[in-house]
Structures are given as C-alpha cells and as structure tokens.
Scaffold this active site. Structure first.
Site, mmCIF file in Angstrom:
data_model
loop_
_atom_site.group_PDB
_atom_site.id
_atom_site.type_symbol
_atom_site.label_atom_id
_atom_site.label_comp_id
_atom_site.label_asym_id
_atom_site.label_seq_id
_atom_site.Cartn_x
_atom_site.Cartn_y
_atom_site.Cartn_z
ATOM 1 C CG ASP A 102 -2.331 0.846 1.338
ATOM 2 O OD1 ASP A 102 -1.794 2.038 0.303
ATOM 3 O OD2 ASP A 102 -3.207 0.715 1.587
ATOM 4 C CG HIS A 134 -6.303 -1.390 5.536
ATOM 5 N ND1 HIS A 134 -5.445 -1.666 4.992
ATOM 6 C CD2 HIS A 134 -6.277 0.257 4.526
ATOM 7 C CE1 HIS A 134 -4.598 -1.044 3.947
ATOM 8 N NE2 HIS A 134 -5.146 0.275 3.543
ATOM 9 C CG HIS A 157 -5.315 4.945 3.731
ATOM 10 N ND1 HIS A 157 -4.419 4.784 2.843
ATOM 11 C CD2 HIS A 157 -5.808 3.821 3.361
ATOM 12 C CE1 HIS A 157 -4.257 3.921 2.275
ATOM 13 N NE2 HIS A 157 -5.219 3.184 2.451
ATOM 14 C CB CYS A 200 -6.204 3.445 -3.086
ATOM 15 S SG CYS A 200 -6.380 2.845 -4.227
HETATM 16 P P1 HMG Z 1 -9.876 -5.466 -15.896
HETATM 17 O O1 HMG Z 1 -8.694 -4.561 -16.745
HETATM 18 O O2 HMG Z 1 -11.000 -5.733 -16.060
HETATM 19 O O3 HMG Z 1 -9.231 -6.844 -16.667
HETATM 20 O O4 HMG Z 1 -8.933 -4.729 -14.859
HETATM 21 P P2 HMG Z 1 -9.436 -7.896 -17.774
HETATM 22 O O5 HMG Z 1 -9.404 -8.980 -16.841
HETATM 23 O O6 HMG Z 1 -10.439 -7.213 -18.393
HETATM 24 O O7 HMG Z 1 -7.787 -7.990 -19.043
HETATM 25 C C1 HMG Z 1 -7.896 -6.490 -18.973
HETATM 26 C C2 HMG Z 1 -5.817 -6.440 -19.249
HETATM 27 O O8 HMG Z 1 -4.950 -6.529 -17.594
HETATM 28 C C3 HMG Z 1 -5.463 -8.119 -20.197
HETATM 29 O O9 HMG Z 1 -4.237 -7.722 -20.380
HETATM 30 C C4 HMG Z 1 -4.467 -9.291 -18.756
HETATM 31 O O10 HMG Z 1 -4.008 -9.755 -18.779
HETATM 32 C C5 HMG Z 1 -4.145 -8.284 -17.211
HETATM 33 P P3 HMG Z 1 -4.072 -7.238 -22.498
HETATM 34 O O11 HMG Z 1 -4.878 -9.366 -22.899
HETATM 35 O O12 HMG Z 1 -4.973 -6.199 -22.773
HETATM 36 O O13 HMG Z 1 -2.823 -7.895 -22.587
HETATM 37 N N1 HMG Z 1 -4.471 -8.680 -16.320
HETATM 38 C C6 HMG Z 1 -3.596 -8.412 -15.227
HETATM 39 N N2 HMG Z 1 -2.404 -8.563 -15.431
HETATM 40 C C7 HMG Z 1 -1.488 -8.984 -14.252
HETATM 41 N N3 HMG Z 1 -1.688 -9.194 -13.343
HETATM 42 C C8 HMG Z 1 -3.271 -9.521 -13.332
HETATM 43 C C9 HMG Z 1 -4.449 -9.368 -14.503
HETATM 44 N N4 HMG Z 1 -5.334 -8.829 -14.426
HETATM 45 C C10 HMG Z 1 -5.687 -8.925 -15.505
HETATM 46 N N5 HMG Z 1 -3.874 -9.778 -11.942
HETATM 47 C C11 HMG Z 1 -7.898 -5.588 -12.916
HETATM 48 C C12 HMG Z 1 -9.215 -5.747 -13.760
HETATM 49 C C13 HMG Z 1 -8.770 -6.513 -10.989
HETATM 50 C C14 HMG Z 1 -6.440 -6.781 -13.158
HETATM 51 C C15 HMG Z 1 -7.336 -3.969 -12.549
HETATM 52 O O14 HMG Z 1 -8.697 -3.312 -12.649
HETATM 53 C C16 HMG Z 1 -6.467 -4.388 -11.971
HETATM 54 O O15 HMG Z 1 -5.647 -4.560 -11.845
HETATM 55 N N6 HMG Z 1 -6.860 -3.288 -10.246
HETATM 56 C C17 HMG Z 1 -5.778 -3.170 -9.331
HETATM 57 C C18 HMG Z 1 -6.429 -2.362 -8.438
HETATM 58 C C19 HMG Z 1 -5.291 -1.855 -7.483
HETATM 59 O O16 HMG Z 1 -4.271 -2.531 -6.957
HETATM 60 N N7 HMG Z 1 -5.254 -0.947 -6.946
HETATM 61 C C20 HMG Z 1 -4.942 -0.932 -5.305
HETATM 62 C C21 HMG Z 1 -4.564 -1.547 -4.643
HETATM 63 S S1 HMG Z 1 -6.803 -2.361 -3.670
HETATM 64 C C22 HMG Z 1 -6.229 -0.648 -2.350
HETATM 65 O O17 HMG Z 1 -4.885 -0.012 -2.219
HETATM 66 C C23 HMG Z 1 -7.111 -1.067 -1.366
HETATM 67 C C24 HMG Z 1 -6.614 -1.843 -0.330
HETATM 68 O O18 HMG Z 1 -5.434 -0.743 0.482
HETATM 69 C C25 HMG Z 1 -6.948 -1.023 1.011
HETATM 70 C C26 HMG Z 1 -7.959 -0.053 1.595
HETATM 71 O O19 HMG Z 1 -7.229 0.959 1.354
HETATM 72 O O20 HMG Z 1 -9.292 0.641 1.100
HETATM 73 C C27 HMG Z 1 -6.424 -2.805 -0.159
HETATM 74 MG MG MG Z 2 -4.915 1.092 1.914
#
Ligand code: HMG
Ligand code: MG
Length: 304
Positions: free
Chosen positions: A17, A208, A210, A241
């Site tokens: 994070d 958790h 922030h 985030c």
């Molecule tokens: P999408 O675009 O809807 O995914 O993203 P898709 O299934 O349509 O795939 C699109 C492309 O992404 C494809 O590649 C997939 O292979 C690739 P392309 O064919 O275009 O080359 N792909 C991936 N690549 C690597 N790893 C993967 C993966 N999945 C698909 N796992 C997705 C959907 C969920 C992947 C996207 O929205 C995403 O990665 N989001 C992440 C957001 C994120 O990390 N946010 C921060 C973390 S959460 C947070 O901080 C909150 C927390 O701290 C608690 C709080 O404070 O609230 C936990």
């Molecule tokens: Mg967080």
C-alpha cells in the site's frame, strides 16, 4: 477498558500500500531491503506486493521479482494482493503465506479500482478463494470504503455488512475493515467493525486506516475498546490508493507502536529498528517520514 487486548498484531503494508502510489519507480532491491528491515524490527506479517495489472499499477509490476528477492525469516508471514485468477496464478509460484482479495462497500469505488461491480467482484473472487485455500494459502479480505467513498460520499453500516456477508459467503477467512480515504471517526468505525464482528470472530477481523484526516490513531483506539487486535499499518506512514485521489498513507506503524507501548500492549516490535526502516525507505523516496513518532525519534537521535 475491560476488553482491551494485551497483545496486538500489526501487518505492515508499507511495501505494498505504501509504495503502490509512488510515481517514480522504486528499485526491487530497495523494496526487498524494506521487507528485511521490517522483519528485523519484529514484524511478523508483511504485505509485500500485489499481483494486479501493471497497466493499472505500474509500481507493482516487479511483484514476482520482489517475492524472489526477499530472504524469508521463519515465523514471518508474507502476504500479496490478488484481484482475480490471473493474479493468483502468478502469485502461487512466489509462495505467499496469505493472499488478499479486495472488495469495496461502494459500487463506484469497485468500478474505479477493479473495473467491475461489487457483485462481479465477488464472483471473480470465489474461485480465487477456493484455489488459494486448496493450495494451503490463507485468504484475507479487504473491504474498501467502509467509512466513506471518494465518489459516493457517506457509506452506511448496512452497506458494509452487505459486502461482509458476501465475502463470508465465498469463504474469505479474515475481514479487514478499510477506511480508504481516512474519513472515519471512532464511533462510526466501531459501528462498521461491529457489523464485521457479526460474521467474523474477533481473531479474524482487522482495521486498515488511512490517516488522511488524522483520525487513524483514535480509530485504532476505538477498535481496541471492542477487543480488535490486528491492524494494517504502514512504516513511515507511506501510501495511498491510485484510485482514491488525495487519500494519504496508512497510519504510520511507528505511531501505532508508540501508542501501544504506552498502553502496555505488546507488539513484539522494536520501535528503534522500525524507525530505521522508516528512515531508510523515506531516504530512498527523498523525503522525511510522515510518521510523527519517526520524526521525533530521529530528531532526538540527531540531538544526542
Ligand atoms: P481489467 O482491465 O478489467 O482486466 O482489470 P481484464 O481481465 O479485462 O484484463 C485486461 C488486461 O489486464 C489483460 O491484458 C489481462 O491479461 C491483464 P492485455 O490482454 O490487455 O495485455 N490482467 C492482469 N495482468 C496482471 N495481473 C493481473 C491481471 N488481471 C488482468 N492480476 C484488474 C481488472 C482487477 C486486473 C485491474 O482493475 C487492476 O489491476 N486493478 C488493481 C487496482 C489496485 O491495485 N488498486 C490498489 C490496491 S487496492 C487498495 O489499495 C485498497 C486497500 O489498501 C484497502 C483500502 O485502503 O481501501 C487494499
Ligand atoms: Mg489501503
């Protein structure tokens, strides 16, 4: 005070994070060194990285390399985020002890963060949970925007409980109540936690928070009053985030350890070594630690 825990577990989420929102690339070796310094300080659980799309979160693109670079210490658990099967499949060979699926209490945040509705996210997580458990990996769930949403504003305890129930329904083993944008205040946090506690035992809930509005320590104290004894914190107060603009880092690990030390609650963490870890990563990023305790102790050292 009667329910106050005598011991609290902190999960340092700084490497994940904390760093995910950094614009400049942070070297893999620096990420690994941060993990090493955290475990040297006594952290028993560390959120190392996330297996998300590198297009969405470029800073986490070296996920497998970071996992390979860390020298694991017995008794320390290493967690990673996995939003879907693709993420889990990439994560499993890197041998995480725990994976985190992350849902939101708000529809708008779910769309912005993981590009799907809450219902779709639960459908996506179900096979991830099943496969992780089959591989002997513990499954934690994070529930974002439990105290407010950057797009929808107020979030009710009913909205929180609805998603808690869905997470429980697919077999998520632990529920983290997350205040993504730091707007929660103590009684509201207790109300959200109490909804989580209707479905999960005390040992399987965590907070958790922030610290955007400076409420995180008060909110942790409010959780201690309920007996909650696990919290995510971020060394040096790093973080934010990318899909919650303006939200600052998690509550600083140093600040929480200082408060818990004062309350006589054990953490097993050496505050001086934790301050070293915070100073190290802040130096890498070219800034001072956000942690008030970190700054105070560094100033005291400099004066001595
Ligand atoms: P999408 O675009 O809807 O995914 O993203 P898709 O299934 O349509 O795939 C699109 C492309 O992404 C494809 O590649 C997939 O292979 C690739 P392309 O064919 O275009 O080359 N792909 C991936 N690549 C690597 N790893 C993967 C993966 N999945 C698909 N796992 C997705 C959907 C969920 C992947 C996207 O929205 C995403 O990665 N989001 C992440 C957001 C994120 O990390 N946010 C921060 C973390 S959460 C947070 O901080 C909150 C927390 O701290 C608690 C709080 O404070 O609230 C936990
Ligand atoms: Mg967080």
């Amino acid at each position: 005070m009667s329910q106050f825990p005598s011991r609290v577990t902190l999960v340092d989420v700084g490497p994940r994070d904390g760093l995910q929102n950094e614009k400049e690339p942070v070297a893999t070796e620096h990420k690994a060194q941060l993990v090493h310094m955290l475990q040297a300080a006594g952290l028993k659980e560390i959120e190392v990285t996330s297996f998300v799309s590198p297009k969405w979160v470029p800073q986490m693109a070296d996920n497998a390399a970071v996992m390979a670079a860390i020298e694991r210490q017995p008794g320390v658990r290493y967690a990673v985020l996995t939003p879907n099967m693709k993420g889990l499949e990439a994560a499993i060979p890197t041998r995480p002890d725990e994976i985190v699926v992350f849902a939101a209490a708000s529809e708008a945040f779910s769309q912005k963060n993981i590009n799907c509705s809450i219902a779709e996210s639960i459908e996506r997580f179900a096979p991830v949970v099943e496969a992780a458990k089959a591989a002997g990996i513990k499954v934690r769930g994070a529930l974002s925007c439990a105290l407010g949403c950057p797009y929808e504003g107020e979030i009710s305890a009913d909205q929180v409980e609805r998603v808690v129930r869905l997470m429980k329904g697919i077999g998520v083993e632990h529920l983290g109540v997350a205040d993504t944008i730091g707007v929660g205040t103590p009684r509201k946090v207790q109300a959200a936690m109490e909804r989580a506690l209707k479905h999960y035992p005390l040992v399987e809930v965590s907070g958790h928070f922030h610290d955007t509005y400076g409420q995180a320590l008060a909110n942790i104290y409010a959780c201690l009053e309920l007996g909650v004894h696990q919290f995510d914190t971020s060394v040096a107060g790093l973080g934010g985030c990318p899909y919650a603009k303006g939200a600052t880092g998690n509550v600083a690990s140093e600040d929480v350890v200082f408060m818990l030390n004062g309350l006589g609650i054990e953490t097993g963490i050496n505050l001086d070594r934790l301050v070293d870890a915070g100073a190290f990563i802040s130096g890498v990023l070219g800034r001072l630690p956000v942690s008030r305790v970190g700054r105070a102790l560094l100033a005291k050292r400099a004066a001595a």
